[in-house]
Design a protein around this motif. Structure first.
Motif, PDB file in Angstrom:
ATOM      1  N   LEU A 473     -47.042 -10.135 -55.063  1.00  0.00           N
ATOM      2  CA  LEU A 473     -46.880  -9.044 -54.105  1.00  0.00           C
ATOM      3  C   LEU A 473     -45.564  -8.309 -54.337  1.00  0.00           C
ATOM      4  CD1 LEU A 473     -47.781  -7.498 -51.601  1.00  0.00           C
ATOM      5  CD2 LEU A 473     -46.725  -9.265 -50.188  1.00  0.00           C
ATOM      6  N   GLY A 474     -44.466  -9.051 -54.519  1.00  0.00           N
ATOM      7  CA  GLY A 474     -43.190  -8.405 -54.785  1.00  0.00           C
ATOM      8  C   GLY A 474     -43.215  -7.592 -56.056  1.00  0.00           C
ATOM      9  N   ALA A 475     -43.870  -8.103 -57.104  1.00  0.00           N
ATOM     10  CA  ALA A 475     -43.951  -7.378 -58.366  1.00  0.00           C
ATOM     11  C   ALA A 475     -44.742  -6.084 -58.211  1.00  0.00           C
ATOM     12  CB  ALA A 475     -44.596  -8.265 -59.432  1.00  0.00           C
ATOM     13  N   SER A 476     -45.853  -6.125 -57.489  1.00  0.00           N
ATOM     14  CA  SER A 476     -46.665  -4.914 -57.317  1.00  0.00           C
ATOM     15  C   SER A 476     -45.925  -3.853 -56.516  1.00  0.00           C
ATOM     16  CB  SER A 476     -47.987  -5.271 -56.638  1.00  0.00           C
ATOM     17  OG  SER A 476     -47.767  -5.818 -55.344  1.00  0.00           O
ATOM     18  N   LEU A 477     -45.130  -4.247 -55.520  1.00  0.00           N
ATOM     19  CA  LEU A 477     -44.360  -3.268 -54.752  1.00  0.00           C
ATOM     20  C   LEU A 477     -43.296  -2.619 -55.615  1.00  0.00           C
ATOM     21  CD1 LEU A 477     -43.943  -5.154 -51.334  1.00  0.00           C
ATOM     22  CD2 LEU A 477     -45.605  -3.380 -51.948  1.00  0.00           C
ATOM     23  N   ALA A 478     -42.663  -3.396 -56.502  1.00  0.00           N
ATOM     24  CA  ALA A 478     -41.692  -2.824 -57.426  1.00  0.00           C
ATOM     25  C   ALA A 478     -42.379  -1.867 -58.390  1.00  0.00           C
ATOM     26  CB  ALA A 478     -40.977  -3.934 -58.188  1.00  0.00           C
ATOM     27  N   GLY A 479     -43.571  -2.233 -58.866  1.00  0.00           N
ATOM     28  CA  GLY A 479     -44.301  -1.345 -59.759  1.00  0.00           C
ATOM     29  C   GLY A 479     -44.663  -0.033 -59.100  1.00  0.00           C
ATOM     30  N   LEU A 480     -45.002  -0.061 -57.805  1.00  0.00           N
ATOM     31  CA  LEU A 480     -45.305   1.169 -57.079  1.00  0.00           C
ATOM     32  C   LEU A 480     -44.100   2.101 -57.051  1.00  0.00           C
ATOM     33  CD1 LEU A 480     -47.233   2.809 -55.272  1.00  0.00           C
ATOM     34  CD2 LEU A 480     -46.373   1.505 -53.325  1.00  0.00           C
ATOM     35  N   ALA A 481     -42.919   1.550 -56.779  1.00  0.00           N
ATOM     36  CA  ALA A 481     -41.703   2.368 -56.786  1.00  0.00           C
ATOM     37  C   ALA A 481     -41.408   2.898 -58.184  1.00  0.00           C
ATOM     38  CB  ALA A 481     -40.519   1.543 -56.266  1.00  0.00           C
ATOM     39  N   GLY A 482     -41.716   2.105 -59.208  1.00  0.00           N
ATOM     40  CA  GLY A 482     -41.463   2.547 -60.570  1.00  0.00           C
ATOM     41  C   GLY A 482     -42.283   3.762 -60.962  1.00  0.00           C
ATOM     42  N   THR A 483     -43.489   3.922 -60.402  1.00  0.00           N
ATOM     43  CA  THR A 483     -44.304   5.088 -60.738  1.00  0.00           C
ATOM     44  C   THR A 483     -43.648   6.379 -60.296  1.00  0.00           C
ATOM     45  OG1 THR A 483     -45.564   4.915 -58.669  1.00  0.00           O
ATOM     46  CG2 THR A 483     -46.394   3.705 -60.563  1.00  0.00           C
ATOM     47  N   VAL A 484     -43.016   6.365 -59.120  1.00  0.00           N
ATOM     48  CA  VAL A 484     -42.308   7.561 -58.652  1.00  0.00           C
ATOM     49  C   VAL A 484     -41.024   7.764 -59.445  1.00  0.00           C
ATOM     50  CG1 VAL A 484     -41.239   8.690 -56.660  1.00  0.00           C
ATOM     51  CG2 VAL A 484     -43.275   7.278 -56.346  1.00  0.00           C
ATOM     52  N   MET A 485     -40.316   6.671 -59.732  1.00  0.00           N
ATOM     53  CA  MET A 485     -39.071   6.765 -60.482  1.00  0.00           C
ATOM     54  C   MET A 485     -39.288   7.418 -61.843  1.00  0.00           C
ATOM     55  SD  MET A 485     -36.425   3.681 -61.401  1.00  0.00           S
ATOM     56  CE  MET A 485     -34.895   4.017 -62.272  1.00  0.00           C
ATOM     57  N   ALA A 486     -40.411   7.120 -62.489  1.00  0.00           N
ATOM     58  CA  ALA A 486     -40.691   7.701 -63.795  1.00  0.00           C
ATOM     59  C   ALA A 486     -40.804   9.219 -63.711  1.00  0.00           C
ATOM     60  CB  ALA A 486     -41.978   7.097 -64.357  1.00  0.00           C
ATOM     61  N   HIS A 487     -41.438   9.728 -62.673  1.00  0.00           N
ATOM     62  CA  HIS A 487     -41.594  11.182 -62.535  1.00  0.00           C
ATOM     63  C   HIS A 487     -40.306  11.854 -62.074  1.00  0.00           C
ATOM     64  CE1 HIS A 487     -45.849   9.914 -62.551  1.00  0.00           C
ATOM     65  NE2 HIS A 487     -46.091  11.118 -63.017  1.00  0.00           N
ATOM     66  N   VAL A 488     -39.523  11.160 -61.243  1.00  0.00           N
ATOM     67  CA  VAL A 488     -38.271  11.748 -60.766  1.00  0.00           C
ATOM     68  C   VAL A 488     -37.292  11.954 -61.914  1.00  0.00           C
ATOM     69  CG1 VAL A 488     -36.212  11.305 -59.361  1.00  0.00           C
ATOM     70  CG2 VAL A 488     -38.474  10.880 -58.420  1.00  0.00           C
ATOM     71  N   SER A 489     -37.196  10.979 -62.805  1.00  0.00           N
ATOM     72  CA  SER A 489     -36.204  11.044 -63.887  1.00  0.00           C
ATOM     73  C   SER A 489     -36.725  11.714 -65.144  1.00  0.00           C
ATOM     74  CB  SER A 489     -35.738   9.619 -64.234  1.00  0.00           C
ATOM     75  OG  SER A 489     -36.834   8.817 -64.624  1.00  0.00           O
ATOM     76  N   TYR A 490     -37.988  12.139 -65.172  1.00  0.00           N
ATOM     77  CA  TYR A 490     -38.609  12.809 -66.324  1.00  0.00           C
ATOM     78  C   TYR A 490     -38.800  11.896 -67.527  1.00  0.00           C
ATOM     79  CZ  TYR A 490     -38.181  17.559 -64.410  1.00  0.00           C
ATOM     80  OH  TYR A 490     -38.320  18.700 -63.645  1.00  0.00           O
ATOM     81  N   SER A 491     -38.186  10.724 -67.532  1.00  0.00           N
ATOM     82  CA  SER A 491     -38.264   9.855 -68.704  1.00  0.00           C
ATOM     83  C   SER A 491     -38.095   8.401 -68.276  1.00  0.00           C
ATOM     84  CB  SER A 491     -37.196  10.222 -69.734  1.00  0.00           C
ATOM     85  OG  SER A 491     -35.902  10.031 -69.204  1.00  0.00           O
ATOM     86  N   VAL A 492     -38.526   7.498 -69.143  1.00  0.00           N
ATOM     87  CA  VAL A 492     -38.354   6.064 -68.935  1.00  0.00           C
ATOM     88  C   VAL A 492     -37.745   5.487 -70.203  1.00  0.00           C
ATOM     89  CG1 VAL A 492     -39.474   3.883 -68.377  1.00  0.00           C
ATOM     90  CG2 VAL A 492     -40.374   6.004 -67.446  1.00  0.00           C
ATOM     91  N   VAL A 493     -36.561   4.901 -70.094  1.00  0.00           N
ATOM     92  CA  VAL A 493     -35.871   4.281 -71.217  1.00  0.00           C
ATOM     93  C   VAL A 493     -35.500   2.851 -70.841  1.00  0.00           C
ATOM     94  CG1 VAL A 493     -34.982   6.446 -72.167  1.00  0.00           C
ATOM     95  CG2 VAL A 493     -33.676   5.246 -70.418  1.00  0.00           C
ATOM     96  N   PRO A 494     -35.251   1.985 -71.831  1.00  0.00           N
ATOM     97  CA  PRO A 494     -35.055   0.560 -71.522  1.00  0.00           C
ATOM     98  C   PRO A 494     -33.734   0.224 -70.850  1.00  0.00           C
ATOM     99  CG  PRO A 494     -35.722   0.895 -73.823  1.00  0.00           C
ATOM    100  CD  PRO A 494     -35.346   2.225 -73.273  1.00  0.00           C
ATOM    101  N   ASP A 495     -32.692   1.027 -71.029  1.00  0.00           N
ATOM    102  CA  ASP A 495     -31.339   0.622 -70.634  1.00  0.00           C
ATOM    103  C   ASP A 495     -31.193   0.192 -69.172  1.00  0.00           C
ATOM    104  OD1 ASP A 495     -30.518   1.006 -73.198  1.00  0.00           O
ATOM    105  OD2 ASP A 495     -29.734   3.028 -72.864  1.00  0.00           O
ATOM    106  N   PRO A 496     -31.778   0.905 -68.196  1.00  0.00           N
ATOM    107  CA  PRO A 496     -31.518   0.497 -66.795  1.00  0.00           C
ATOM    108  C   PRO A 496     -32.140  -0.830 -66.398  1.00  0.00           C
ATOM    109  CG  PRO A 496     -32.319   2.771 -66.943  1.00  0.00           C
ATOM    110  CD  PRO A 496     -32.571   2.132 -68.255  1.00  0.00           C
ATOM    111  N   TYR A 497     -33.133  -1.305 -67.151  1.00  0.00           N
ATOM    112  CA  TYR A 497     -33.899  -2.462 -66.698  1.00  0.00           C
ATOM    113  C   TYR A 497     -33.323  -3.747 -67.290  1.00  0.00           C
ATOM    114  CZ  TYR A 497     -36.916   1.451 -65.697  1.00  0.00           C
ATOM    115  OH  TYR A 497     -37.396   2.653 -65.245  1.00  0.00           O
TER     116      TYR A 497
END
Length: 597
Positions: A473-497
């Motif tokens: 459950l915790g992982a799926s909630l984090a994944g939901l937030a990640g979908t918006v984060m990807a669109h907000v930042s225009y890109s997804v790169v490994p460094d922040p994770y």
């Protein structure tokens, strides 16, 4: 040994009260006189008759000090300000007035090159801010063993000072029970509290320079302490508990109003990033706060959701080449994170404590290394390696393009304001899921596992199954937030994770947000995440020393409030069960309790 009542500075009660009330007014009045001769100091404190910059904070603190002094005189209708006793509230607000004023004077002297840069108004403000503190120390306070400690080690001196300060402003307040007010009056109080919260948050997030934000932090921290010690926070908590639906609606309405208060899209950018960080922290609270599983690689689930959504959102650099509608991309991100949560949790959740923490830390590092390697050279071309997935298009939901400005009457919402409202919707979903889970039979089982897993299993609770459910459950909630984060930042790169990236969200600060905010609560991680994101964002000089200052803050908070900034009743009882019987001991002496020692 029972708690006694004493005055730190002996003086007639009438004089003490007059100094508190009059000193607060004098400090507020001093802000209408210029404090320095040059406008080089931020905020332009050279104008007479119009407070500016940090003077505004002293003005507010002085007026609040006078307001909290009114119950000392027994003014009719003001008892509600300090239901647990007015002395501690007066002392803390007087301290806030002194701290904000003297911080400003010291900052002026340090930045302009000495106290010679202070004008007479600055000296008047410094002296005026001392008066309410002197008067507050002359009031009777519930304390014990408050005096000059004997010489001892530095650690003993610091421990004694913190314990004595905590005792000086009184034990954890016991707010007297009163008859509930009229329903509509209580609803208006809730709406007013939400409006005040929005005003404070908006002022803090829109501060334009570090000196003003530092003063704002000082005032809000001491102001919040005042609300707690006066009992006003407890009274408000009781009101919101009677009107949970109204309180939740008012809180989200205040949050939704935030973008409409902004004319600069930069502050909306900060707001949406805070929401993403806070939502992920709330998801981690399921794992850490409810189930008691220390996950040090949780940010990897955020990355899984972000990468999964980026791959199927129509990015020109996506090797997959798919373009799902947003609802499908969001479900894809959630599903991918959930699968990873189950795959990682199934073989590892039989471990406990430090061993589990080490394994989850390893998972976080494995994720970062894996996405760096899936570049088409070291491995299959899936994530483009260090270059990441870029050019993620803006969302278009039912004809509403999130990437362009939209005008509603006299209000204009920019790109980040649009995403702020979308992320607020997702935050609401996560809050509902967390609250429902916490109040359910499964939530109670998680708490039982957190408190004593062996005892919980002896009572018939399937510990492994429920821990795996919390992890998923915790992982799926984090994944939901990640979908918006990807669109907000225009890109997804490994460094922040990674565990300790240069900027949040990262695993270390996510865990810190939960622990410092208050484990097992809803508002605790939200407040903790907001502070941990906003402070480095506003105080740029802290970015190179943020771990040092974070460690200092952690030590102080664990000493003064180990249950976190906002804690549930269970945590308060756990950490403060013996507060009423424990007295501060002199350095080098044992702590005395009712049971002797």
């Amino acid at each position: 040994m029972s708690t006694i009542t004493r005055r730190v500075i002996p003086m007639p009660p009438a004089a003490a009260k007059a100094l508190v009330a009059g000193g607060g007014l004098a400090a507020a009045a001093s802000t209408f006189i210029h404090w320095t001769w040059t406008s080089e100091f931020p905020g332009d404190l050279t104008v007479d008759g119009y407070p500016g910059g940090l003077q505004v904070l002293t003005l507010v603190a002085g007026l609040l000090t006078t307001l909290f002094a009114l119950p000392l005189y027994g003014v009719k209708g003001t008892r509600w300000l300090s239901p647990a006793g007015p002395e501690a509230a007066a002392l803390l607000m007087a301290t806030a007035t002194l701290a904000t004023t003297w911080y400003t004077l010291i900052a002026i002297s340090a930045e302009l090159g000495g106290v010679a840069n202070l004008e007479p108004g600055g000296y008047v403000a410094g002296l005026a801010s001392l008066l309410p503190l002197i008067g507050a120390l002359g009031l009777p306070h519930r304390s014990a063993a408050i005096g000059f400690p004997r010489l001892g080690g530095v650690v003993s001196q610091i421990r004694y000072g913190l314990t004595a300060l905590n005792r000086l402003v009184g034990p954890r307040p016991d707010v007297p029970a009163v008859k509930p007010l009229n329903r509509w009056v209580e609803v208006l109080i809730i709406i007013g509290a939400a409006a005040v919260g929005l005003t404070v948050f908006t002022y803090g997030i829109t501060t334009e320079y570090g000196e003003l934000f530092s003063g704002f932090l000082i005032l809000t921290a001491l102001g919040a302490w005042t609300l707690v010690r006066s009992g006003l926070a407890g009274r408000l908590t009781a009101i919101t508990a009677r009107h949970r639906g109204t309180s939740t609606a008012a809180a989200f309405a205040a949050a939704a109003a935030f973008p409409f208060t902004q004319s600069d899209d930069h502050f909306a950018t900060v707001g949406v990033n805070i929401l993403i960080f806070a939502t992920v922290a709330l998801g981690l609270n399921v794992v850490v706060g409810l189930a008691g599983l220390l996950d040090l690689g949780y940010v990897a689930f955020l990355g899984v959701g972000a990468y999964a959504a980026a791959l199927v959102s129509g990015s020109s650099s996506s090797p997959v080449g798919l373009h799902f509608p947003f609802w499908a991309a969001a479900l894809t991100g959630m599903a991918a994170a959930l699968v990873f949560g189950v795959v990682i949790g199934a073989p590892t959740l039989r471990l406990r404590g430090d061993y589990l923490a080490i394994v989850t830390l390893g998972f976080g590092e494995i994720f970062r290394i894996a996405v760096n390697s899936l570049d088409g050279i070291s491995g299959p071309k899936v994530t483009n390696g260090p270059n990441g997935i870029r050019n993620i298009p803006d969302l278009d939901i039912l004809g509403f393009n999130f990437g362009i400005e939209h005008t509603f009457g006299s209000f204009t919402l920019g790109r980040f304001a649009n995403y702020f409202l979308l992320m607020l919707l997702f935050t609401g979903i996560v809050v509902v899921v967390f609250s429902r889970a916490n109040d359910s039979r499964i939530g109670r089982a998680w708490v039982a596992i957190r408190e004593d897993e062996t005892a919980a299993q002896a009572m018939g609770i399937n510990g492994f199954k429920l821990k795996l459910l919390a992890f998923a459950l915790g992982a799926s909630l984090a994944g939901l937030a990640g979908t918006v984060m990807a669109h907000v930042s225009y890109s997804v790169v490994p460094d922040p994770y990674q565990f300790a990236a240069s900027v949040p969200p990262n695993s270390a600060f996510l865990v810190a947000a939960v622990v410092l905010g208050g484990m097992g609560t809803i508002s605790g991680p939200l407040v903790g995440a907001t502070l941990l994101y906003l402070i480095p964002e506003k105080l740029v000089f802290l970015k190179n020393y943020q771990l040092l200052f974070f460690g200092i803050a952690l030590v102080l908070l664990m000493r003064l409030r180990p249950e976190g900034l906002i804690a549930g009743r269970r945590q308060q009882l756990e950490f403060h069960e013996d507060d009423e019987s424990q007295e501060p001991a002199e350095p080098g002496e044992p702590v005395l309790t009712k049971a002797g020692a």
